[in-house]
Scaffold this motif. Structure first.
Motif, PDB file in Angstrom:
ATOM      1  N   ILE B  77       0.830  -1.203   0.000  1.00 38.32           N
ATOM      2  CA  ILE B  77       0.000   0.000   0.000  1.00 38.32           C
ATOM      3  C   ILE B  77       0.868   1.257   0.000  1.00 38.32           C
ATOM      4  N   GLU B  78       1.972   1.192   0.723  1.00 35.13           N
ATOM      5  CA  GLU B  78       2.880   2.347   0.728  1.00 35.13           C
ATOM      6  C   GLU B  78       3.365   2.664  -0.683  1.00 35.13           C
ATOM      7  N   CYS B  79       3.738   1.607  -1.400  1.00 40.84           N
ATOM      8  CA  CYS B  79       4.233   1.832  -2.754  1.00 40.84           C
ATOM      9  C   CYS B  79       3.114   2.299  -3.682  1.00 40.84           C
ATOM     10  N   MET B  80       1.917   1.781  -3.459  1.00 40.99           N
ATOM     11  CA  MET B  80       0.791   2.199  -4.283  1.00 40.99           C
ATOM     12  C   MET B  80       0.570   3.700  -4.174  1.00 40.99           C
ATOM     13  N   SER B  81       0.862   4.236  -2.982  1.00 39.80           N
ATOM     14  CA  SER B  81       0.556   5.648  -2.768  1.00 39.80           C
ATOM     15  C   SER B  81       1.658   6.576  -3.277  1.00 39.80           C
ATOM     16  N   SER B  82       2.711   5.991  -3.846  1.00 40.27           N
ATOM     17  CA  SER B  82       3.796   6.826  -4.343  1.00 40.27           C
ATOM     18  C   SER B  82       3.331   7.668  -5.534  1.00 40.27           C
ATOM     19  N   SER B  83       3.959   8.816  -5.650  1.00 38.28           N
ATOM     20  CA  SER B  83       3.567   9.659  -6.780  1.00 38.28           C
ATOM     21  C   SER B  83       4.276   9.230  -8.059  1.00 38.28           C
ATOM     22  N   ALA B 109      -6.440   0.771   1.837  1.00 36.47           N
ATOM     23  CA  ALA B 109      -6.251   0.970   0.402  1.00 36.47           C
ATOM     24  C   ALA B 109      -7.414   1.718  -0.233  1.00 36.47           C
ATOM     25  N   THR B 110      -8.533   1.748   0.469  1.00 37.06           N
ATOM     26  CA  THR B 110      -9.737   2.321  -0.132  1.00 37.06           C
ATOM     27  C   THR B 110      -9.490   3.729  -0.672  1.00 37.06           C
ATOM     28  N   HIS B 111      -8.898   4.540   0.192  1.00 32.33           N
ATOM     29  CA  HIS B 111      -8.706   5.921  -0.204  1.00 32.33           C
ATOM     30  C   HIS B 111      -7.771   6.027  -1.396  1.00 32.33           C
ATOM     31  N   GLN B 112      -6.704   5.241  -1.348  1.00 32.55           N
ATOM     32  CA  GLN B 112      -5.728   5.295  -2.429  1.00 32.55           C
ATOM     33  C   GLN B 112      -6.369   4.873  -3.753  1.00 32.55           C
ATOM     34  N   LEU B 113      -7.165   3.810  -3.693  1.00 32.46           N
ATOM     35  CA  LEU B 113      -7.832   3.336  -4.901  1.00 32.46           C
ATOM     36  C   LEU B 113      -8.747   4.414  -5.463  1.00 32.46           C
ATOM     37  N   ARG B 114      -9.465   5.068  -4.565  1.00 30.04           N
ATOM     38  CA  ARG B 114     -10.394   6.104  -5.015  1.00 30.04           C
ATOM     39  C   ARG B 114      -9.630   7.223  -5.723  1.00 30.04           C
TER      40      ARG B 114
END
Lengths: 161, 886
Positions: B77-83, B109-114
């Motif tokens: 999840i941390e990596c998913m949130s990378s710019s 992850a919900t917020h990141q996915l959104r």
């Protein structure tokens, strides 16, 4: 729908797995063992379908790799064979006559490509050109990011942060 | 901080890892644990770049070596949130490999996915949607429903296409999403972009698999796709959708059949041709011309050298076999040739077809051919052949078997096939035929003798079940046996040691029966005053010689006595019975020299009586037929009985505290021959106490007992368990069935050339109605289909209100009746006539349909159905718009 995609080498080594239906880690291992046992032993002149646990597994061998996809009983086997071929052709274009080693060292790229072709177990993009374009676009994006990240000034900035 | 940089600079990349793993310098487990330690350390770094490389390595190990990576889910999840897209992509790929519905960090992850879904970058939203489709659970689906809805309307084809693909998962996990997203999904069916259309059709194909009825109202949209699209991917899917709809609404078939044939003629793609063929054979089988066209294509498939096409051709034939057997017969040659194909799949399919061709005329030849073939094939396929012969022949109570002598000998032959693993099934059928088909018994006994005598068969584990059936059959139908002495020898041969105790017990029980039989016939011959019993003439004259009886007794005694020490109670008990009986007969024979004592004769006769009753087949629902008498209250809890029963002391010495149970059992089948032993003991045991107890019980609860004929002797006044008369009452007129069956078989006999009449097979009327529990659909599926019905009908109702004024209300009401059974057809036809004008105009419009948008027309149609009937939402949901039904 396609329940999972497996790439197995002739020696029984797994090269890529993608699961579109929920399987626990334990089940996955079992499925792979079961199927590689069944598929790898099949002779060259037999048909490309295996009936397995109420599903059908469609496989096709390209050089040393077996591409397998598991589908429902009433899905169209020939269509899935075409999907497999479609996938292989795209890989071939991307890597320039693809071989097993390409997939070993770029296994994540194989995943990226597969993700462009299949979504939720259904064919998502039937145009080879479109997939190639998309992947190229993504690669370009990554390249520029990498260049930025690896520039000395960036590293210094990060270190002194 | 410095360590981070050093880590980053000297981190092993994925490539290094792969190279090392391929060098095989260290054993795999060590390599894995070392790498994992390293990855664990690297993942702890704050630098996302380092982290992402570590994650990529972990992902590699996980997918190839099945290393658990669920512990790293937070890092994903941390990596998913990378710019950075590169890192984000690695995060997403690892997440889609390792997350499932239950992953605890999914909430995070919900917020990141959104965020990513709504991102302006096509790639970001593509990643997020792909990930969502793999790991959505109920909560995630609920939270992101609105985003998916927004993306369904996206102007970017790429995004829209993915959003459509995701809806299957969304609906499955969160059925309420249908209310939000369904309309846009339906609109996608009209999209000009073939990829979007393909996605939407795939979604409907998947949805209609689970619950086709809900999608009937969308038939016009699907129809437009069917006639309009030239894309093979789309056509295959839409054909699948129609195959499901047509089976629910037969009138759709008429509409669809022409376009389907058109596609079949036009296309060169084998996959599409096969899909058409499958649809025609399974759903449009009553359209002669379409079927012929499809079968033409099937023939092409069969003649092709490609094993895939051959297999699919055979598969298509097996679909056709059900309704068009001639199609299979026409291709008989190819089918039989395929039996010897080297491909197991093709062989299996061919076997299925061969079995479909079986009829009573050719069953003998086909079975013989198959059996010979089974001898030559590999063990697995050999058993498949045997299994399919067994199941085909026994279908519907041996419907296609005319000559039971032949069938019984076939069963015997099967038993001797080396690879045979079907012991259980053969056992079942041998016993079953014995009970059902009287005329087959002599042959059955002959076959059983052959099996029992051969000592070699005892060594084959998988044959033991068959031997047990053979032992039972020869004991039960002893009167057909040529030589009971030989039988006893066979039953007691030394190699019977190899049998498991349960089967050994059956062997001993058969010995017991033989002894009684021999004794009774022997004494009867001596005693001329004796009452005439069953036809004991089957005994050859030599048995009357006292000498041979003594030999027999000696043989039995010497081989059974060792079994008195058997650890298995079944064997022990039966061995005791046998030895006891031997002693009895011995004593009696010495006394009988004076020819005075008749008591023993009586006893033997009683015993003989007890075992010589015919056992009949038992109906599945025999117990249900006992009606509940008035005034009887059945309680679930029987504890209160303790109070009643507490006072009664059951005689512990007599074994029939258990025996009572066998009376309730009414009729015993092959396996419960123990109850007969108990019965036997009851007769010998003169325990008046318990018989009176029983008769008392019977007097009070007579209803549960079978009605008995007048007891012929005073020793017991309850009926034997297998009284034929009681059977009659218990199964509501077995005799009637027999008569009916006999007349039927006469009537259906059309071939006078067949000299041999089919023997009567005892049938119990509902014997085939095995209660089957219907599997209930999962609740989530129900929710989904409910939601879809609601949305479809609600949408139409809304439109209906708008258009209600334009059409006469009574018409619409009639139209909106749920159409299901064909009995309503007539009514509808008349209704169509009434509506002729409007449908005529509809036709014209349809003709012009080609490129002009005719959607509104379809709406109008549905409007009419719907108007005035928005209340009964569920009931109307299955209507197909008229223009498809004319």
């Amino acid at each position: 729908m396609i329940h999972f995609v497996l790439l197995i080498s002739r020696q029984g080594k797994v090269r890529l797995t993608k699961w579109y239906s929920p399987y626990s880690q334990k089940e996955r291992t079992k499925v792979i063992r079961e199927l590689s046992g069944e598929i790898l032993t099949r002779g060259p002149k037999l048909c490309n379908f295996v009936e397995w646990r109420g599903f059908k597994v469609v496989y096709r061998r390209y050089a040393s790799l077996y591409f397998c996809m598991c589908i429902d009983q009433d899905d169209n086997e020939l269509e899935v064979l075409e999907i497999i071929h479609h996938f292989v052709e795209i890989l071939d274009r991307y890597f320039g006559s693809v071989c097993e080693l390409d997939l070993i060292f770029n296994f994540h790229k194989a995943y990226f490509i597969l993700d462009e072709i299949l979504l939720a177990g259904e064919l998502q993009e039937s145009s080879k050109k479109a997939v190639a374009r998309l992947i190229a676009g993504q690669d370009a994006l990554v390249e520029t990011a990498k260049e930025e990240a690896s520039s000395i000034s960036n590293m210094i900035a990060q270190a002194t942060k | 901080m410095a360590t981070t940089i050093m880590d980053a600079l000297f981190q092993r990349t994925l490539e290094d890892l792969i190279k090392q793993s391929r060098l095989n310098l260290i054993p795999e487990p060590t390599f894995l644990s070392r790498s994992l330690d390293e990855i664990r350390k690297e993942l702890r770094a704050t630098d996302l770049q380092t982290k992402s490389i570590a994650l990529r390595k972990l992902c590699y190990l996980s997918s190839l070596y099945h290393v658990d990576m669920s512990w790293a889910s937070f890092h994903c999840i941390e990596c998913m949130s990378s710019s950075s897209f590169a890192i984000k992509r690695i995060g997403y790929v690892s997440a889609s490999q390792s997350f499932d519905e239950g992953t605890p960090v999914l909430l995070l992850a919900t917020h990141q996915l959104r965020k990513d879904m709504m991102s302006s970058s096509v790639f970001d939203s593509g990643l997020a949607l792909g990930c969502f489709s793999l790991m959505a659970n109920g909560d995630l689906a609920k939270d992101l429903c609105n985003e998916v809805f927004a993306l369904l309307g996206s102007s970017k084809v790429l995004v829209r296409k993915r959003a459509i693909g995701v809806t299957v998962r969304l609906f499955e996990k969160y059925p309420d999403a249908v209310r939000v997203c369904f309309k846009r999904l339906v609109e996608s069916l009209e999209s000009s972009d073939s990829e979007v259309l393909s996605g939407a059709v795939s979604v409907f194909c998947e949805l209609a698999r689970k619950d086709p009825a809900s999608y009937l109202p969308l038939a016009p949209e699907f129809y437009k796709v069917l006639v309009g699209s030239r894309n093979n991917w789309v056509l295959i899917k839409i054909l699948k959708v129609f195959a499901r709809l047509v089976s629910l609404e037969p009138r759709l078939a008429k509409r669809v059949v022409e376009p389907v044939c058109e596609v079949m003629r036009r296309t060169g793609a084998k996959s599409l041709v096969f899909e058409c063929v499958r649809m025609v054979l399974s759903s449009l089988s009553e359209f002669e011309s379409a079927v012929r066209l499809a079968l033409e294509k099937v023939r092409e498939f069969l003649q092709d050298d490609d094993p895939n096409l051959k297999y699919l051709g055979l598969h298509a034939l097996s679909i056709a076999a059900e309704k068009h057997l001639w199609a299979v017969l026409e291709n008989k040659e190819v089918v039989t040739k395929s039996l010897s194909s080297e491909d197991v799949n093709i062989k299996r399919e061919a076997l299925r077809l061969v079995m479909a061709m079986v009829s009573e005329d050719n069953i003998v030849e086909i079975s013989q051919v198959l059996l010979n073939y089974a001898l030559k094939s590999d063990p697995e396929f050999c058993n498949e052949i045997l299994g399919s012969i067994l199941s085909t022949c026994s279908r519907n109570l041996y419907e296609i078997v005319i000559d039971f002598d032949w069938y019984v000998s076939l069963l015997g032959e099967m038993a001797t096939v080396f690879h045979c693993q079907k012991g259980e099934e053969i056992e079942k059928q041998l016993v079953d035929i014995g009970m059902r088909v009287k005329d087959a018994r002599p042959e059955l006994v002959r076959i059983a003798r052959g099996l029992l005598i051969d000592p070699a068969l005892l060594g084959n584990l998988s044959l033991h079940r068959i031997l047990s059936a053979a032992a039972w059959v020869s004991g039960e139908y002893l009167e057909f046996s040529k030589s009971p002495f030989e039988l006893v020898e066979a039953l007691l041969q030394p190699r019977t040691d190899m049998l498991p105790p349960s089967i050994r017990a059956i062997y001993l029980q058969s010995v017991f029966k033989v002894l009684i039989f021999v004794a009774s016939s022997n004494f009867m011959e001596r005693d001329l005053n004796s009452v005439s019993f069953h036809q004991s003439s089957a005994i050859p004259g030599e048995t009357s010689k006292g000498e041979s009886i003594i030999n027999l007794l000696n043989l039995v005694e010497s081989s059974v006595t060792p079994l008195l020490g058997s650890p298995d109670v079944e064997v022990l008990e039966r061995a005791r019975n046998v030895v006891g009986l031997v002693e009895l007969i011995r004593n009696e024979m010495s006394i009988q020299e004076q020819n005075e004592e008749l008591g023993f004769l009586k006893l033997v006769n009683l015993l003989n009586d007890a075992v010589s009753e015919d056992l009949g087949p038992v109906s599945w629902n025999a117990p249900d037929r006992v009606s509940l008498p008035d005034g009887l209250i059945l309680r679930d809890n029987l504890k209160e009985l303790d109070a009643v029963l507490g006072g009664i002391e059951l005689p512990s010495s007599s074994p029939f505290s258990v025996g009572v149970g066998s009376l309730f059992g009414e009729k015993t089948d092959a396996t419960s021959s123990d109850s007969r032993v108990i019965e036997d003991l009851e007769v010998t045991n003169e325990s008046n106490e318990s018989t009176s107890l029983l008769s008392e019980h019977r007097r009070r609860h007579g209803l549960y007992y079978l009605p008995s004929e007048k007891s012929t002797n005073g020793a017991y006044d309850y009926p034997p368990a297998n009284d034929p008369k009681s059977e009659e009452a218990g199964t509501s007129g077995d005799a009637d069935d027999l008569v009916k069956l006999a007349t039927q078989s006469f009537v259906s006999k059309k071939r006078p050339s067949n000299a041999k009449l089919r023997p009567v097979v005892v049938k119990l009327d509902e014997v085939d109605a095995v209660p089957v529990e219907q599997k209930r659909a999962e609740s989530n599926d129900n929710l989904l289909s409910d939601a879809i019905r609601e949305i479809l009908s609600a949408g139409e109702a809304a439109r209906g209100i708008a258009g209600a004024n334009t059409f006469p209300p009574e018409e619409s009401k009639e139209n909106s009746r749920p159409i299901k059974s064909s009995s309503r057809k007539g009514k509808h036809r008349s209704h169509h006539r009434k509506e002729k004008d409007s449908s005529h105009s509809g036709k014209q419009e349809r003709d012009r349909e080609g490129n002009s948008r005719s959607r509104r027309h379809g709406d109008g149609r549905r409007t009419r159905e719907r108007a005035g009937d928005s209340a009964s939402v569920m009931a109307v949901a299955t209507i197909v718009p008229d223009f498809l039904l004319e």
